[in-house]
Design an enzyme around this catalytic site. Sequence first.
Site, PDB file in Angstrom:
ATOM      1  N   ARG A 124      12.559  22.711   7.747  1.00 45.39           N
ATOM      2  CA  ARG A 124      13.265  21.471   7.397  1.00 45.39           C
ATOM      3  C   ARG A 124      14.560  21.800   6.670  1.00 45.39           C
ATOM      4  NH1 ARG A 124       9.768  16.945   8.972  1.00 45.39           N
ATOM      5  NH2 ARG A 124      11.284  15.773   7.778  1.00 45.39           N
ATOM      6  N   LYS A 131      -3.183   7.385   4.546  1.00 44.32           N
ATOM      7  CA  LYS A 131      -3.163   5.934   4.338  1.00 44.32           C
ATOM      8  C   LYS A 131      -3.963   5.193   5.412  1.00 44.32           C
ATOM      9  CE  LYS A 131       1.376   6.698   2.489  1.00 44.32           C
ATOM     10  NZ  LYS A 131       2.793   6.641   2.882  1.00 44.32           N
ATOM     11  N   PRO A 166       0.752  -1.236   0.000  1.00 44.64           N
ATOM     12  CA  PRO A 166       0.000   0.000   0.000  1.00 44.64           C
ATOM     13  C   PRO A 166       0.788   1.295   0.000  1.00 44.64           C
ATOM     14  CG  PRO A 166      -0.008  -1.021   2.167  1.00 44.64           C
ATOM     15  CD  PRO A 166       1.007  -1.690   1.349  1.00 44.64           C
ATOM     16  N   GLU A 167       0.563   2.100  -1.003  1.00 45.61           N
ATOM     17  CA  GLU A 167       0.729   3.538  -0.881  1.00 45.61           C
ATOM     18  C   GLU A 167      -0.664   4.099  -1.081  1.00 45.61           C
ATOM     19  OE1 GLU A 167       3.839   5.968  -2.145  1.00 45.61           O
ATOM     20  OE2 GLU A 167       5.298   4.345  -2.329  1.00 45.61           O
ATOM     21  N   ARG A 204      15.980   4.550   4.102  1.00 46.63           N
ATOM     22  CA  ARG A 204      15.165   4.043   2.996  1.00 46.63           C
ATOM     23  C   ARG A 204      15.863   4.280   1.673  1.00 46.63           C
ATOM     24  NH1 ARG A 204       9.547   4.601   4.381  1.00 46.63           N
ATOM     25  NH2 ARG A 204       9.498   2.749   3.097  1.00 46.63           N
ATOM     26  N   HIS A 219      -1.743 -15.670   5.223  1.00 50.55           N
ATOM     27  CA  HIS A 219      -1.409 -14.507   6.039  1.00 50.55           C
ATOM     28  C   HIS A 219      -2.628 -13.749   6.544  1.00 50.55           C
ATOM     29  CE1 HIS A 219       2.517 -15.419   4.517  1.00 50.55           C
ATOM     30  NE2 HIS A 219       2.205 -15.055   3.300  1.00 50.55           N
TER      31      HIS A 219
END
Length: 261
Positions: free
Chosen positions: A150, A58, A2-3, A250, A91
């Site tokens: 940031r 999400k 999932p995105e 990542r 699963h």
Amino acid sequence: MPELPEVEYAAGILRRAAVGRTIERVRVLHDAQRRHLPNTEARRLEGARILAVERRAKYQLVTTSEGILLVHFRMNGDWHVGRTDTGLPPHARVVFDLDDGSRIALTDSRALGSIARYDSRDDVPLPALGPEATDAAFSASQLREALRTRRGPIKPALLDQRIVAGLGNIYAAEALWNARISPTAVANRLSLARAARLIDGARQALADAHRDPGRYARAESTERLHVYGREGEPCERCRVAIRRIVQAGRSTFYCPRCQRV
DNA sequence: CGTATCCTGACC
DNA sequence: GGTCAGGATACG
């Protein structure tokens, strides 16, 4: 799996299968899931009617007559829809048998996903979330404001759901490629023009995915991605080899030539 | 800011 | 056996 586009797709599947139905039986089949949804909570859902399914970023929010379920697929979660008279899918971690003989199962090989129940909407601990990338009201000036403090690279900032909700590791890389911006560019030094390009790039990446929601389930999984998973392959625009670096733990894939700082 | 962590499975 | 995986969070 999932995105955001996949979560949107999955929420639609759940909505069509479950809204209006009553839950007859709930099984929690994994210890990690039991921490989020203990058996006492699961039992409270038996007899509950499913009233609505919404998505925010999400997250999926399932409104029932016995409280709200907050669902997150994390890395591998998905809904499996089947019949109660058949075997469980691989699963299966949480299984809902419904009153029409259908069955909804959270399948999640890594068991990092979660389903938790809260009494009311006000109790749901949704974290702070920025605007959705697909929100038409999301502007370049808003993005710049969100990035103001940031000082690190832009790509990890794009994964921060407080800045923009809904971009994950794949689409963050794709958005930057679309916008021709380096993943290592300093976030708070993004020009207004580049911020605008980045929003367009993100929308493009998500729109491309939206046209092909079941993509991750199939073999040609990275077929329509421009950079993700393509280390060493030539960039579609300039033929220079795609590079892989690691940011915040990542993988980041990008073209060192046409994505400039 | 980056890193470790929650988990399992696929792949080298 | 080690490394890696599409997410998010608690930490230093």
